[in-house]
Design a protein around this motif. Structure first.
Motif, PDB file in Angstrom:
ATOM      1  N   LEU A  24     -71.445 -41.133   6.324  1.00 29.46           N
ATOM      2  CA  LEU A  24     -72.675 -41.582   5.687  1.00 29.46           C
ATOM      3  C   LEU A  24     -72.421 -41.980   4.242  1.00 29.46           C
ATOM      4  CD1 LEU A  24     -75.687 -42.016   6.075  1.00 29.46           C
ATOM      5  CD2 LEU A  24     -76.043 -39.639   5.410  1.00 29.46           C
ATOM      6  N   ALA A  25     -71.634 -41.184   3.530  1.00 29.81           N
ATOM      7  CA  ALA A  25     -71.316 -41.493   2.135  1.00 29.81           C
ATOM      8  C   ALA A  25     -70.565 -42.812   2.035  1.00 29.81           C
ATOM      9  CB  ALA A  25     -70.496 -40.365   1.514  1.00 29.81           C
ATOM     10  N   LYS A  26     -69.623 -43.051   2.952  1.00 33.48           N
ATOM     11  CA  LYS A  26     -68.876 -44.313   2.915  1.00 33.48           C
ATOM     12  C   LYS A  26     -69.794 -45.501   3.182  1.00 33.48           C
ATOM     13  CE  LYS A  26     -64.105 -43.253   4.030  1.00 33.48           C
ATOM     14  NZ  LYS A  26     -63.004 -43.460   4.948  1.00 33.48           N
ATOM     15  N   VAL A  27     -70.677 -45.358   4.173  1.00 33.46           N
ATOM     16  CA  VAL A  27     -71.564 -46.453   4.540  1.00 33.46           C
ATOM     17  C   VAL A  27     -72.507 -46.786   3.401  1.00 33.46           C
ATOM     18  CG1 VAL A  27     -73.424 -47.123   6.113  1.00 33.46           C
ATOM     19  CG2 VAL A  27     -71.394 -45.984   6.997  1.00 33.46           C
ATOM     20  N   MET A  28     -72.966 -45.751   2.688  1.00 33.79           N
ATOM     21  CA  MET A  28     -73.956 -45.962   1.650  1.00 33.79           C
ATOM     22  C   MET A  28     -73.350 -46.020   0.252  1.00 33.79           C
ATOM     23  SD  MET A  28     -77.032 -43.677   3.184  1.00 33.79           S
ATOM     24  CE  MET A  28     -78.327 -44.520   2.298  1.00 33.79           C
ATOM     25  N   ALA A  29     -72.034 -46.091   0.163  1.00 39.32           N
ATOM     26  CA  ALA A  29     -71.365 -46.125  -1.141  1.00 39.32           C
ATOM     27  C   ALA A  29     -71.751 -47.392  -1.906  1.00 39.32           C
ATOM     28  CB  ALA A  29     -69.855 -46.069  -0.959  1.00 39.32           C
ATOM     29  N   GLU A  30     -71.789 -47.252  -3.221  1.00 40.11           N
ATOM     30  CA  GLU A  30     -72.136 -48.364  -4.088  1.00 40.11           C
ATOM     31  C   GLU A  30     -70.930 -49.289  -4.269  1.00 40.11           C
ATOM     32  OE1 GLU A  30     -73.563 -49.177  -8.687  1.00 40.11           O
ATOM     33  OE2 GLU A  30     -73.125 -47.149  -8.036  1.00 40.11           O
ATOM     34  N   THR A  31     -71.164 -50.578  -4.174  1.00 40.70           N
ATOM     35  CA  THR A  31     -70.127 -51.565  -4.434  1.00 40.70           C
ATOM     36  C   THR A  31     -70.398 -52.175  -5.801  1.00 40.70           C
ATOM     37  OG1 THR A  31     -69.835 -52.031  -2.093  1.00 40.70           O
ATOM     38  CG2 THR A  31     -69.074 -53.713  -3.632  1.00 40.70           C
ATOM     39  N   ILE A  32     -69.353 -52.225  -6.629  1.00 40.47           N
ATOM     40  CA  ILE A  32     -69.466 -52.723  -7.998  1.00 40.47           C
ATOM     41  C   ILE A  32     -68.719 -54.047  -8.104  1.00 40.47           C
ATOM     42  CG2 ILE A  32     -68.998 -52.195 -10.426  1.00 40.47           C
ATOM     43  CD1 ILE A  32     -68.684 -49.202  -9.375  1.00 40.47           C
ATOM     44  N   ASP A  33     -69.376 -55.045  -8.672  1.00 39.03           N
ATOM     45  CA  ASP A  33     -68.761 -56.355  -8.901  1.00 39.03           C
ATOM     46  C   ASP A  33     -68.025 -56.296 -10.240  1.00 39.03           C
ATOM     47  OD1 ASP A  33     -68.078 -59.000  -9.385  1.00 39.03           O
ATOM     48  OD2 ASP A  33     -70.076 -59.789  -8.940  1.00 39.03           O
ATOM     49  N   LEU A  34     -66.713 -56.106 -10.195  1.00 35.51           N
ATOM     50  CA  LEU A  34     -65.928 -55.942 -11.416  1.00 35.51           C
ATOM     51  C   LEU A  34     -65.657 -57.246 -12.157  1.00 35.51           C
ATOM     52  CD1 LEU A  34     -63.256 -53.354 -10.187  1.00 35.51           C
ATOM     53  CD2 LEU A  34     -65.388 -52.910 -11.432  1.00 35.51           C
ATOM     54  N   SER A  35     -65.653 -58.354 -11.443  1.00 31.86           N
ATOM     55  CA  SER A  35     -65.335 -59.639 -12.064  1.00 31.86           C
ATOM     56  C   SER A  35     -66.584 -60.397 -12.517  1.00 31.86           C
ATOM     57  CB  SER A  35     -64.530 -60.503 -11.090  1.00 31.86           C
ATOM     58  OG  SER A  35     -65.278 -60.712  -9.901  1.00 31.86           O
ATOM     59  N   GLY A  36     -67.748 -59.992 -12.029  1.00 31.02           N
ATOM     60  CA  GLY A  36     -68.987 -60.661 -12.397  1.00 31.02           C
ATOM     61  C   GLY A  36     -69.311 -61.877 -11.553  1.00 31.02           C
ATOM     62  N   LEU A  41     -64.483 -56.811  -5.925  1.00 36.13           N
ATOM     63  CA  LEU A  41     -65.497 -55.802  -5.629  1.00 36.13           C
ATOM     64  C   LEU A  41     -64.816 -54.452  -5.435  1.00 36.13           C
ATOM     65  CD1 LEU A  41     -67.597 -57.797  -3.004  1.00 36.13           C
ATOM     66  CD2 LEU A  41     -68.008 -57.604  -5.472  1.00 36.13           C
ATOM     67  N   LYS A  42     -65.419 -53.409  -5.983  1.00 34.74           N
ATOM     68  CA  LYS A  42     -64.860 -52.060  -5.863  1.00 34.74           C
ATOM     69  C   LYS A  42     -65.897 -51.132  -5.243  1.00 34.74           C
ATOM     70  CE  LYS A  42     -63.773 -48.165  -8.861  1.00 34.74           C
ATOM     71  NZ  LYS A  42     -63.586 -47.762 -10.263  1.00 34.74           N
ATOM     72  N   THR A  43     -65.469 -50.412  -4.208  1.00 34.29           N
ATOM     73  CA  THR A  43     -66.282 -49.385  -3.586  1.00 34.29           C
ATOM     74  C   THR A  43     -65.505 -48.080  -3.690  1.00 34.29           C
ATOM     75  OG1 THR A  43     -67.160 -51.004  -2.025  1.00 34.29           O
ATOM     76  CG2 THR A  43     -67.482 -48.680  -1.482  1.00 34.29           C
ATOM     77  N   VAL A  44     -66.080 -47.095  -4.334  1.00 37.92           N
ATOM     78  CA  VAL A  44     -65.401 -45.809  -4.488  1.00 37.92           C
ATOM     79  C   VAL A  44     -65.478 -45.060  -3.164  1.00 37.92           C
ATOM     80  CG1 VAL A  44     -65.376 -43.594  -5.701  1.00 37.92           C
ATOM     81  CG2 VAL A  44     -65.868 -45.702  -6.960  1.00 37.92           C
ATOM     82  N   VAL A  45     -64.303 -44.704  -2.655  1.00 40.10           N
ATOM     83  CA  VAL A  45     -64.191 -43.945  -1.411  1.00 40.10           C
ATOM     84  C   VAL A  45     -64.169 -42.450  -1.727  1.00 40.10           C
ATOM     85  CG1 VAL A  45     -62.707 -43.486   0.589  1.00 40.10           C
ATOM     86  CG2 VAL A  45     -62.981 -45.835  -0.256  1.00 40.10           C
ATOM     87  N   ARG A  46     -63.435 -42.090  -2.789  1.00 38.31           N
ATOM     88  CA  ARG A  46     -63.403 -40.704  -3.264  1.00 38.31           C
ATOM     89  C   ARG A  46     -63.469 -40.731  -4.784  1.00 38.31           C
ATOM     90  NH1 ARG A  46     -58.232 -37.959  -1.964  1.00 38.31           N
ATOM     91  NH2 ARG A  46     -57.566 -38.611  -4.025  1.00 38.31           N
ATOM     92  N   LYS A  47     -64.490 -40.113  -5.321  1.00 37.22           N
ATOM     93  CA  LYS A  47     -64.708 -40.087  -6.768  1.00 37.22           C
ATOM     94  C   LYS A  47     -63.761 -39.088  -7.421  1.00 37.22           C
ATOM     95  CE  LYS A  47     -68.685 -39.702  -9.922  1.00 37.22           C
ATOM     96  NZ  LYS A  47     -67.961 -39.243 -11.043  1.00 37.22           N
ATOM     97  N   ALA A  48     -63.269 -39.435  -8.598  1.00 38.60           N
ATOM     98  CA  ALA A  48     -62.452 -38.521  -9.406  1.00 38.60           C
ATOM     99  C   ALA A  48     -63.382 -37.620 -10.210  1.00 38.60           C
ATOM    100  CB  ALA A  48     -61.564 -39.319 -10.360  1.00 38.60           C
ATOM    101  N   LYS A  49     -62.818 -36.554 -10.758  1.00 41.02           N
ATOM    102  CA  LYS A  49     -63.594 -35.712 -11.664  1.00 41.02           C
ATOM    103  C   LYS A  49     -63.953 -36.545 -12.891  1.00 41.02           C
ATOM    104  CE  LYS A  49     -61.505 -31.337 -10.359  1.00 41.02           C
ATOM    105  NZ  LYS A  49     -60.733 -30.171 -10.814  1.00 41.02           N
ATOM    106  N   ASP A  50     -65.082 -36.233 -13.504  1.00 41.26           N
ATOM    107  CA  ASP A  50     -65.543 -36.991 -14.667  1.00 41.26           C
ATOM    108  C   ASP A  50     -64.536 -36.983 -15.804  1.00 41.26           C
ATOM    109  OD1 ASP A  50     -67.891 -37.735 -13.413  1.00 41.26           O
ATOM    110  OD2 ASP A  50     -69.059 -36.097 -14.281  1.00 41.26           O
ATOM    111  N   ASP A  51     -63.795 -35.883 -15.983  1.00 45.10           N
ATOM    112  CA  ASP A  51     -62.853 -35.778 -17.094  1.00 45.10           C
ATOM    113  C   ASP A  51     -61.427 -36.195 -16.717  1.00 45.10           C
ATOM    114  OD1 ASP A  51     -62.279 -33.626 -15.464  1.00 45.10           O
ATOM    115  OD2 ASP A  51     -62.127 -32.173 -17.103  1.00 45.10           O
ATOM    116  N   ALA A  52     -61.264 -36.822 -15.556  1.00 45.51           N
ATOM    117  CA  ALA A  52     -59.934 -37.264 -15.125  1.00 45.51           C
ATOM    118  C   ALA A  52     -59.383 -38.344 -16.055  1.00 45.51           C
ATOM    119  CB  ALA A  52     -59.990 -37.786 -13.694  1.00 45.51           C
TER     120      ALA A  52
END
Length: 168
Positions: A24-36, A41-52
């Motif tokens: 469900l998380a993969k299906v509903m993951a946010e896709t970000i347009d990095l080039s504009g 396009l980038k879709t985060v599959v596994r998020k890193a820790k905020d302080d990584a």
């Protein structure tokens, strides 16, 4: 249940009590347009820790395992997974396709992302025969496993960077 969950539940056969959370998380993951322009396009599959740690001026060398597929066919054209190798390069130096220089700058250590690259941000009209045809859109699943200093950089600069990022 929300309308989106109900639709997904019907498609993948889950219930509110037993949702397939990773899927469900993969299906509903946010896709970000990095080039504009939709080219990277980038879709985060596994998020890193905020302080990584992330690539920076003092930590420009990155280590990544990856798998590249052709968007049109889903066929794998290159992977480091078969031999458990790591690909290393310096971000922002043009040593890799343009999409990777753009995308890896936005990643943090331990993050896994799916990067979709239109041909103008990959191998263009020429392709990279025989594996990559002309004008191919590519999809990479990439994990950023490390950021390192250039050879000859002082250890102090790495410690300073870790301190700046809130690491120990």
């Amino acid at each position: 249940m929300s309308p989106n969950f109900e639709l997904l539940a019907k498609i993948i056969g889950c219930t509110r009590e037993h949702p397939p959370v990773p899927l469900l998380a993969k299906v509903m993951a946010e896709t970000i347009d990095l080039s504009g322009d939709g080219g990277v396009l980038k879709t985060v599959v596994r998020k890193a820790k905020d302080d990584a740690i992330e690539p920076s001026e003092s930590l420009p060398l990155v280590d990544v395992p990856y798998e590249g597929t052709l968007a049109e066919t889903g066929g794998v054209f290159n992977t480091t997974h078969e031999d458990n190798s790591i690909f290393s390069f310096e971000v922002g130096q043009g040593a890799v396709i343009k999409a990777w220089d753009i995308a890896l700058r936005t990643m943090k250590v331990c993050e896994v992302a799916k990067i979709t690259c239109k041909s103008e941000y990959a191998y263009g009209a020429a392709g990279s025969p025989p594996e990559i045809p002309p004008n191919a859109t590519l999809i990479f699943e990439v994990e950023l496993v490390a950021c390192r200093p250039r050879k000859g950089s002082s250890v102090g600069s790495v410690s300073d960077e870790k301190a700046r990022l809130g690491g120990t």
